[in-house]
Design an enzyme around this catalytic site. Structure first.
Site, PDB file in Angstrom:
ATOM      1  N   GLY A   3     -26.640 -38.785  10.321  1.00 24.19           N
ATOM      2  CA  GLY A   3     -25.349 -38.194  10.652  1.00 24.19           C
ATOM      3  C   GLY A   3     -24.184 -38.973  10.056  1.00 24.19           C
ATOM      4  O   GLY A   3     -23.216 -38.386   9.562  1.00 24.19           O
ATOM      5  N   THR A   4     -24.278 -40.288  10.083  1.00 25.14           N
ATOM      6  CA  THR A   4     -23.179 -41.115   9.587  1.00 25.14           C
ATOM      7  C   THR A   4     -22.921 -40.846   8.103  1.00 25.14           C
ATOM      8  O   THR A   4     -21.778 -40.658   7.681  1.00 25.14           O
ATOM      9  CB  THR A   4     -23.511 -42.608   9.811  1.00 25.14           C
ATOM     10  OG1 THR A   4     -23.744 -42.803  11.210  1.00 25.14           O
ATOM     11  CG2 THR A   4     -22.380 -43.511   9.371  1.00 25.14           C
ATOM     12  N   ASN A  21     -20.442 -36.607  22.121  1.00 28.30           N
ATOM     13  CA  ASN A  21     -21.667 -37.333  22.469  1.00 28.30           C
ATOM     14  C   ASN A  21     -21.613 -37.996  23.841  1.00 28.30           C
ATOM     15  O   ASN A  21     -22.637 -38.240  24.451  1.00 28.30           O
ATOM     16  CB  ASN A  21     -21.990 -38.381  21.406  1.00 28.30           C
ATOM     17  CG  ASN A  21     -20.788 -39.176  20.953  1.00 28.30           C
ATOM     18  OD1 ASN A  21     -19.773 -38.607  20.545  1.00 28.30           O
ATOM     19  ND2 ASN A  21     -20.871 -40.481  21.039  1.00 28.30           N
ATOM     20  N   GLN A  58     -24.677 -33.822  17.878  1.00 30.08           N
ATOM     21  CA  GLN A  58     -25.140 -33.662  19.265  1.00 30.08           C
ATOM     22  C   GLN A  58     -25.388 -32.200  19.631  1.00 30.08           C
ATOM     23  O   GLN A  58     -25.914 -31.915  20.715  1.00 30.08           O
ATOM     24  CB  GLN A  58     -24.126 -34.261  20.239  1.00 30.08           C
ATOM     25  CG  GLN A  58     -24.018 -35.772  20.146  1.00 30.08           C
ATOM     26  CD  GLN A  58     -25.266 -36.521  20.593  1.00 30.08           C
ATOM     27  OE1 GLN A  58     -26.165 -35.946  21.224  1.00 30.08           O
ATOM     28  NE2 GLN A  58     -25.335 -37.794  20.278  1.00 30.08           N
ATOM     29  N   SER A  94     -28.352 -34.778  12.497  1.00 36.56           N
ATOM     30  CA  SER A  94     -29.173 -35.987  12.421  1.00 36.56           C
ATOM     31  C   SER A  94     -30.540 -35.739  13.054  1.00 36.56           C
ATOM     32  O   SER A  94     -30.616 -35.187  14.154  1.00 36.56           O
ATOM     33  CB  SER A  94     -28.443 -37.102  13.164  1.00 36.56           C
ATOM     34  OG  SER A  94     -29.262 -38.239  13.251  1.00 36.56           O
ATOM     35  N   HIS A 117     -32.848 -37.772  14.404  1.00 32.12           N
ATOM     36  CA  HIS A 117     -33.328 -38.470  15.601  1.00 32.12           C
ATOM     37  C   HIS A 117     -32.694 -37.980  16.894  1.00 32.12           C
ATOM     38  O   HIS A 117     -33.085 -38.420  17.973  1.00 32.12           O
ATOM     39  CB  HIS A 117     -33.201 -39.988  15.436  1.00 32.12           C
ATOM     40  CG  HIS A 117     -31.815 -40.546  15.500  1.00 32.12           C
ATOM     41  ND1 HIS A 117     -31.355 -41.207  16.611  1.00 32.12           N
ATOM     42  CD2 HIS A 117     -30.797 -40.564  14.612  1.00 32.12           C
ATOM     43  CE1 HIS A 117     -30.111 -41.620  16.376  1.00 32.12           C
ATOM     44  NE2 HIS A 117     -29.760 -41.237  15.175  1.00 32.12           N
ATOM     45  N   THR A 174     -34.477 -41.062  -4.464  1.00 30.53           N
ATOM     46  CA  THR A 174     -35.750 -40.367  -4.219  1.00 30.53           C
ATOM     47  C   THR A 174     -35.778 -39.813  -2.800  1.00 30.53           C
ATOM     48  O   THR A 174     -35.448 -40.524  -1.848  1.00 30.53           O
ATOM     49  CB  THR A 174     -36.928 -41.351  -4.439  1.00 30.53           C
ATOM     50  OG1 THR A 174     -36.854 -41.802  -5.783  1.00 30.53           O
ATOM     51  CG2 THR A 174     -38.269 -40.692  -4.186  1.00 30.53           C
ATOM     52  N   CYS A 204     -18.570 -53.937  24.185  1.00 31.03           N
ATOM     53  CA  CYS A 204     -18.109 -55.310  24.315  1.00 31.03           C
ATOM     54  C   CYS A 204     -17.322 -55.666  23.055  1.00 31.03           C
ATOM     55  O   CYS A 204     -17.862 -55.662  21.960  1.00 31.03           O
ATOM     56  CB  CYS A 204     -19.319 -56.231  24.467  1.00 31.03           C
ATOM     57  SG  CYS A 204     -18.814 -57.879  24.914  1.00 31.03           S
TER      58      CYS A 204
END
Ligand SMILES: Cc1ncc(COP(=O)(O)O)c(C=O)c1O
Length: 400
Positions: A74-75, A154, A182, A202, A204, A240, A328
């Protein structure tokens, strides 16, 4: 016997479906050829890559299979969409996007602005996470190269009115891209009937493998490659082809389409039971996002007077996995940019937990959360000086 671990973090990633893994396996060994080779070792691999493109076309309801360009996820697809538009849309250098996008869009946009390559117009949202339509209309103009607004958020699951947004973008002569990472596999997508020019997805996030995704580019829209190299993907993405991952993504797309109708209702019912159960059992918490337009699998609950990270640590000890939107930064916790954009107060936003379900979840998973979570929140609140202060005040209103 220890209860089985419960995974409720499917917006972070999903388990690759065993059928997708099985489909991939031959492409690591027997079918090892290069998809672009014309000899017999490459031919079957090339055919598999084409079959996967058809499977993805089916899930997206796209008119043509060559509208799909494989990427590393996705990125990369998001990066390709924005950077390509800045090159192809001559005389236009503005990006219109929302304040609640994924960092794949926001950090790129920020970088482009800081390096003087684009001007970015960030559109805010209301307390339900809905786009400020007035600000959106006003931001569009003759300098807008591309609009990039996510299909679904998301963190909260809020769904955006992409067709209306795309039509308005086109009136201003801008391209319209949507980060649908998403949404694809969770809600129906029909690009043949859509005004969307580009869409990122994406593998995954839909029970496919990691490190593979795609950018849909509507026929007739000019694109510039992000990765320059060989002539793979019709010259739109060099390198490839990752044949095993592509085959896995294709299989995952086919399975998502097969399961979608049933799973949408079943997963939404599980999610609703989880939400209702939490709200009934635990005080001082609320659900964020747009209750009318939300992904069926996502529940984002803010627990006041507790820190999300502490909740997650305690849940983890009990074998429950979810996520918090906090990050964080420089040693201190920062609440999610999405909840801040929705004007959720700073300290409350630190107590947000995102539960994201998938077709692999069942009733027992929800039961386990409802059994364990009230105790965790109660224990953490007892340790919180703010909570104790509040309790003291309720018991004795004259207490200052
Ligand atoms: C909305 C959204 N966009 C983009 C991405 C990035 O996708 P990938 O992990 O495939 O690069 C994610 C992943 O969390 C996401 O949720």
């Amino acid at each position: 016997m220890e209860p089985a671990p419960v995974y409720l973090d499917n917006n972070a990633t999903t388990r690759c479906d065993p059928a997708a893994v099985e489909a991939m396996l031959p492409y690591f060994s027997e079918q090892f050829g290069n998809a672009s080779s014309t000899h017999m070792f490459g031919a079957e691999v090339g055919a598999a890559v084409s079959r996967a493109r058809k499977q993805l076309q089916g899930l997206l309801g796209a008119k043509f299979d060559h509208e799909i360009v494989y990427t590393s996820g996705g990125t990369e697809a998001d990066n390709m969409a924005l950077l390509s538009a800045l090159e192809t849309q001559e005389g236009r250098d503005e990006i219109v996007t929302s304040a609640v996008e994924h960092p794949a869009i926001l950090n790129l946009a920020d970088h482009l602005e800081k390096t003087g390559r684009a001007k970015v117009r960030l559109i805010g949202v209301d307390s339900r996470g809905r786009l400020d339509m007035e600000a959106y209309r006003q931001a569009l103009g003759p300098k807008t190269a591309i609009v990039s607004i996510m299909w679904a958020n998301n963190e909260t699951g809020t769904i955006f009115p992409v067709e209306e947004l795309a039509a308005l973008a086109h009136e201003a002569g801008a391209l319209f891209h949507t980060d649908a990472v998403q949404a694809v596999g969770k809600v129906p997508v029909n690009l043949a009937e859509s005004a969307v020019d580009m869409l990122s997805l994406s593998g995954h996030k839909l029970h496919g493998p990691k490190g593979i995704g795609a950018l849909y580019v509507r026929k007739g829209i000019r694109v510039r490659p992000l990765i320059r190299g060989g002539h793979q993907e019709r010259g739109r993405r060099g390198g490839t082809e990752n044949a095993p991952a592509i085959v896995g993504l294709g299989k995952a797309a086919e399975l998502a389409l097969e399961h979608m109708a049933d799973e949408r209702t079943r997963v939404a019912a599980l999610r609703d039971r989880l939400e209702q159960g939490v709200l009934q059992r635990i005080g001082n918490c609320f659900v964020t996002g747009d209750p009318e337009n939300r992904l069926p699998n996502t529940a984002n609950v803010v627990f006041e007077y507790v820190e999300g990270e502490a909740i997650l640590t305690n849940m983890n000890r009990e074998g429950l996995a979810a996520s918090s939107g906090s990050a964080c930064t420089s040693g201190s916790m920062e609440p999610s940019h999405v909840l801040r954009a929705m004007d959720v107060p700073y300290t409350a936003a630190l107590g947000a937990i995102r539960f994201s379900l998938s077709r692999e979840n069942g009733d027992a998973d929800v039961d386990r959360v409802l059994e364990v979570l009230p105790g965790i929140i109660g224990k953490l609140r007892e340790m919180s000086p703010f909570w104790r202060e509040r309790e003291n005040h309720a018991a004795n209103p004259s207490y200052a």
